[in-house]
Motif scaffolding. Structure first.
Motif, PDB file in Angstrom:
ATOM      1  N   ASN A   5       0.992  -1.018   0.051  1.00 20.01           N
ATOM      2  CA  ASN A   5      -0.026  -0.090  -0.428  1.00 20.01           C
ATOM      3  C   ASN A   5       1.309   1.624   0.240  1.00 20.01           C
ATOM      4  OD1 ASN A   5      -2.935  -0.768   0.517  1.00 20.01           O
ATOM      5  ND2 ASN A   5      -1.528  -2.000   1.997  1.00 20.01           N
ATOM      6  N   ALA A   6       1.252   1.301  -0.769  1.00 19.15           N
ATOM      7  CA  ALA A   6       2.261   2.989  -1.311  1.00 19.15           C
ATOM      8  C   ALA A   6       1.357   3.712  -2.393  1.00 19.15           C
ATOM      9  CB  ALA A   6       3.786   2.443  -1.060  1.00 19.15           C
ATOM     10  N   LEU A   7       1.373   5.796  -2.481  1.00 16.80           N
ATOM     11  CA  LEU A   7       0.928   6.142  -3.544  1.00 16.80           C
ATOM     12  C   LEU A   7       2.454   6.314  -4.070  1.00 16.80           C
ATOM     13  CD1 LEU A   7      -1.635   7.173  -4.862  1.00 16.80           C
ATOM     14  CD2 LEU A   7      -0.531   9.105  -3.105  1.00 16.80           C
ATOM     15  N   VAL A   8       2.198   6.400  -5.196  1.00 22.30           N
ATOM     16  CA  VAL A   8       3.725   6.290  -6.451  1.00 22.30           C
ATOM     17  C   VAL A   8       3.278   6.992  -7.410  1.00 22.30           C
ATOM     18  CG1 VAL A   8       6.188   5.942  -7.336  1.00 22.30           C
ATOM     19  CG2 VAL A   8       4.805   4.329  -5.345  1.00 22.30           C
ATOM     20  N   LEU A   9       3.702   8.712  -7.809  1.00 19.01           N
ATOM     21  CA  LEU A   9       3.105   9.227  -9.062  1.00 19.01           C
ATOM     22  C   LEU A   9       3.799   8.782  -9.996  1.00 19.01           C
ATOM     23  CD1 LEU A   9       4.123  12.768  -7.515  1.00 19.01           C
ATOM     24  CD2 LEU A   9       1.651  11.681  -7.268  1.00 19.01           C
ATOM     25  N   LEU A  10       3.067   8.847 -11.034  1.00 19.57           N
ATOM     26  CA  LEU A  10       2.930   8.118 -11.884  1.00 19.57           C
ATOM     27  C   LEU A  10       4.702   8.966 -13.621  1.00 19.57           C
ATOM     28  CD1 LEU A  10       2.269   6.306 -15.455  1.00 19.57           C
ATOM     29  CD2 LEU A  10       0.887   8.342 -15.530  1.00 19.57           C
ATOM     30  N   ALA A  11       5.375   8.073 -13.482  1.00 19.61           N
ATOM     31  CA  ALA A  11       6.242   9.008 -14.196  1.00 19.61           C
ATOM     32  C   ALA A  11       5.826   8.503 -15.272  1.00 19.61           C
ATOM     33  CB  ALA A  11       7.723   7.751 -14.320  1.00 19.61           C
ATOM     34  N   GLN A 181       2.898  -6.730  -9.708  1.00 14.66           N
ATOM     35  CA  GLN A 181       2.918  -6.319 -10.867  1.00 14.66           C
ATOM     36  C   GLN A 181       2.900  -4.993 -11.185  1.00 14.66           C
ATOM     37  OE1 GLN A 181       2.818  -7.750 -13.643  1.00 14.66           O
ATOM     38  NE2 GLN A 181       3.328  -9.622 -12.041  1.00 14.66           N
ATOM     39  N   LEU A 182       2.197  -4.134 -10.105  1.00 12.29           N
ATOM     40  CA  LEU A 182       1.866  -2.765 -10.183  1.00 12.29           C
ATOM     41  C   LEU A 182       3.425  -1.936  -9.907  1.00 12.29           C
ATOM     42  CD1 LEU A 182       0.461   0.106 -10.041  1.00 12.29           C
ATOM     43  CD2 LEU A 182       0.426  -0.455  -7.419  1.00 12.29           C
ATOM     44  N   ALA A 183       4.330  -2.538  -8.931  1.00 17.25           N
ATOM     45  CA  ALA A 183       5.698  -2.329  -8.932  1.00 17.25           C
ATOM     46  C   ALA A 183       6.590  -2.573  -9.938  1.00 17.25           C
ATOM     47  CB  ALA A 183       6.503  -3.124  -7.869  1.00 17.25           C
ATOM     48  N   ALA A 184       6.471  -2.935 -10.840  1.00 13.85           N
ATOM     49  CA  ALA A 184       7.227  -3.613 -12.015  1.00 13.85           C
ATOM     50  C   ALA A 184       5.845  -2.500 -13.138  1.00 13.85           C
ATOM     51  CB  ALA A 184       7.099  -4.521 -12.805  1.00 13.85           C
ATOM     52  N   HIS A 185       5.108  -1.553 -12.986  1.00 13.88           N
ATOM     53  CA  HIS A 185       4.404  -0.562 -13.841  1.00 13.88           C
ATOM     54  C   HIS A 185       3.988  -1.690 -14.790  1.00 13.88           C
ATOM     55  CE1 HIS A 185       7.077   2.369 -12.305  1.00 13.88           C
ATOM     56  NE2 HIS A 185       8.186   1.565 -11.960  1.00 13.88           N
ATOM     57  N   ASP A 186       3.178  -2.832 -14.879  1.00  9.55           N
ATOM     58  CA  ASP A 186       2.666  -3.431 -15.805  1.00  9.55           C
ATOM     59  C   ASP A 186       1.461  -3.033 -15.050  1.00  9.55           C
ATOM     60  OD1 ASP A 186       0.771  -5.153 -17.156  1.00  9.55           O
ATOM     61  OD2 ASP A 186       1.988  -7.180 -16.126  1.00  9.55           O
ATOM     62  N   TYR A 187       0.900  -1.872 -15.469  1.00  6.56           N
ATOM     63  CA  TYR A 187      -0.412  -1.591 -14.857  1.00  6.56           C
ATOM     64  C   TYR A 187      -1.644  -2.609 -15.308  1.00  6.56           C
ATOM     65  CZ  TYR A 187       2.054   2.717 -13.898  1.00  6.56           C
ATOM     66  OH  TYR A 187       3.266   2.990 -13.541  1.00  6.56           O
ATOM     67  N   VAL A 188      -1.654  -3.290 -16.539  1.00  4.98           N
ATOM     68  CA  VAL A 188      -2.294  -3.640 -17.366  1.00  4.98           C
ATOM     69  C   VAL A 188      -2.780  -5.550 -16.455  1.00  4.98           C
ATOM     70  CG1 VAL A 188      -3.353  -5.118 -19.858  1.00  4.98           C
ATOM     71  CG2 VAL A 188      -2.469  -3.352 -19.265  1.00  4.98           C
ATOM     72  N   GLY A 189      -1.724  -5.936 -16.571  1.00  6.90           N
ATOM     73  CA  GLY A 189      -1.510  -6.864 -15.133  1.00  6.90           C
ATOM     74  C   GLY A 189      -1.718  -6.868 -13.503  1.00  6.90           C
ATOM     75  N   ALA A 190      -1.492  -5.498 -13.166  1.00  3.11           N
ATOM     76  CA  ALA A 190      -2.291  -5.370 -11.591  1.00  3.11           C
ATOM     77  C   ALA A 190      -3.392  -5.454 -12.306  1.00  3.11           C
ATOM     78  CB  ALA A 190      -1.311  -4.195 -11.661  1.00  3.11           C
ATOM     79  N   ARG A 191      -3.927  -4.142 -12.910  1.00  4.81           N
ATOM     80  CA  ARG A 191      -5.335  -4.426 -12.614  1.00  4.81           C
ATOM     81  C   ARG A 191      -6.046  -5.627 -12.827  1.00  4.81           C
ATOM     82  NH1 ARG A 191      -8.809  -0.246 -13.535  1.00  4.81           N
ATOM     83  NH2 ARG A 191      -7.276   1.521 -14.362  1.00  4.81           N
ATOM     84  N   ALA A 192      -5.920  -6.290 -13.463  1.00  3.41           N
ATOM     85  CA  ALA A 192      -6.827  -8.128 -14.022  1.00  3.41           C
ATOM     86  C   ALA A 192      -6.257  -8.673 -12.634  1.00  3.41           C
ATOM     87  CB  ALA A 192      -5.536  -8.835 -15.079  1.00  3.41           C
ATOM     88  N   TYR A 193      -4.984  -8.581 -11.351  1.00  7.95           N
ATOM     89  CA  TYR A 193      -5.118  -9.132 -10.305  1.00  7.95           C
ATOM     90  C   TYR A 193      -5.963  -8.802  -9.280  1.00  7.95           C
ATOM     91  CZ  TYR A 193      -1.890 -12.427 -11.542  1.00  7.95           C
ATOM     92  OH  TYR A 193      -1.270 -13.622 -12.745  1.00  7.95           O
TER      93      TYR A 193
END
Length: 362
Positions: A5-11, A181-193
């Motif tokens: 649970n950590a908020l990181v701004l979009l690069a 997946q979120l930490a790896a910047h795979d946002y599509v995969g993260a959303r699916a999970y």
């Protein structure tokens, strides 16, 4: 451990590269599936060598932990299916729980998933780790209750382990994978999970919180606010969601909501012995032993039966030169610690007494 649970701004990304579509999350059946070769081992080494439920449990523990069996090793980052855990011989607390419960049920034992709201763990190479969530195994054997935990260096919150449904345990699994997946910047995969986690448990607050982080990274701030509002409507005192919401509203320039979130966070921290304890360890590392003692006293006041908190307070007093109070807290830590901690604390207490005797002899 569970719960990112950590908020990181979009690069911003300057180049969009074509990538193969991510693999979909495994189904619940695939997560829990026991490989055929493992079923064979259960027949040979457990069912074929044990009669009573207690004997079966002992054989199963040996199969999972001994080198000639699985030889399971602890890995905080290993959120794996049952089959992957067996193949890779490593697990975090969640993967271990899924594996052990699946195997225990396969041999006819009564096993369940359990959840702890928050824990502090001790690791020599990493220091202290605070986790806003933890799972382990609950067993009922011959009418007796038992808890099995892969992490032996852990302090539970005051409620301790609580039984949860398999669906909620699987929500933890999908949420962990989504965070990876979120930490790896795979946002599509993260959303699916995250979506899979919420299908398992629509009221699973960590997944709503992490989904809010994902939406923020994708610059959809209104969607992020909706997700975090959903998380906080389920649990208005969920600290990670409050932290993420604070960062989001700061980004949106909503000072009124920022103040609300910060006020609620402060309320939680004042009542949270783990937060007070972690503040104490930080002050101790900085050499401010008076401040460390202040925070440790608050932790003890809020959770007086945790021997680790009394030990921290004893250290702060000792390092601050107050051996009398250090001995008092060390005795309390010894009395609460049980075996084998009793001998460890007694040894430290004897050391303080020897120092006091030397000072008195001068």
């Amino acid at each position: 451990m569970i719960g990112w649970n950590a908020l990181v701004l979009l690069a911003a990304s300057s180049v969009a590269l074509a990538a193969p579509p991510p693999s979909p999350p495994p189904t619940p059946e695939q997560v829990m599936a026991i490989p055929p070769e493992v079923r064979t081992l259960l027949q040979e080494r457990v069912l074929g060598a044990a009669n009573s439920p207690e004997q079966r449990l002992q054989r199963l523990v040996e199969l999972v932990f001994r080198p000639e069996g699985l030889g399971l090793a602890y890995d905080t980052g290993a959120t794996l299916t049952v089959a992957q855990t067996w193949q890779q011989r490593r697990a975090n607390c969640l993967s271990f729980t899924l594996l052990f419960v699946a195997l225990a049920r396969e041999i006819g034992l009564e096993a369940r998933m359990q959840e702890v709201g928050q824990v502090v763990s001790w690791y020599e190479d990493q220091g202290l780790i605070f986790n806003a969530g933890h799972v382990n195994v609950g067993m009922r054997v011959d009418g007796r209750q038992a808890t099995l935990d892969l992490d032996s260096n852990v302090l539970y919150d005051r409620r301790g382990p609580q039984p949860i449904s398999d669906s909620r345990a699987l929500a933890h699994f999908y949420n962990n994978r989504g965070a990876e997946q979120l930490a790896a910047h795979d946002y599509v995969g993260a959303r699916a999970y995250f979506d899979a986690a919420l299908r398992m448990d629509p009221r699973f607050v960590p997944a709503w919180s992490n989904l809010g982080v994902l939406e923020s990274r994708e610059d959809d701030l209104d969607a992020a606010a909706k997700d975090l509002d959903t998380a906080l409507s389920i649990n208005r005192f969920h600290a990670p969601a409050l932290h993420n919401a604070t960062k989001l509203y700061q980004r949106m320039g909503d000072s009124r909501r920022v103040a609300q979130m910060q006020s609620r966070l402060e309320q939680i921290r004042k009542r949270d012995p783990f937060y007070q304890f972690m503040q104490g360890t930080s002050a101790e590392r900085d050499g401010d032993y008076a401040l460390a003692a202040h925070y440790y006293r608050e932790a003890v006041r809020l959770y007086g039966k945790a021997h680790q908190f009394h030990f921290g307070l004893a250290r702060a007093y000792f390092l601050g030169g107050n051996n009398r109070l250090a001995m008092k807290e060390m005795k309390r830590a010894r009395d609460l610690g049980g075996e084998p901690m009793r001998a460890v604390y007694q040894s430290k207490l004897d050391g303080i007494r020897r120092l006091e005797a030397r000072h008195a002899a001068r």
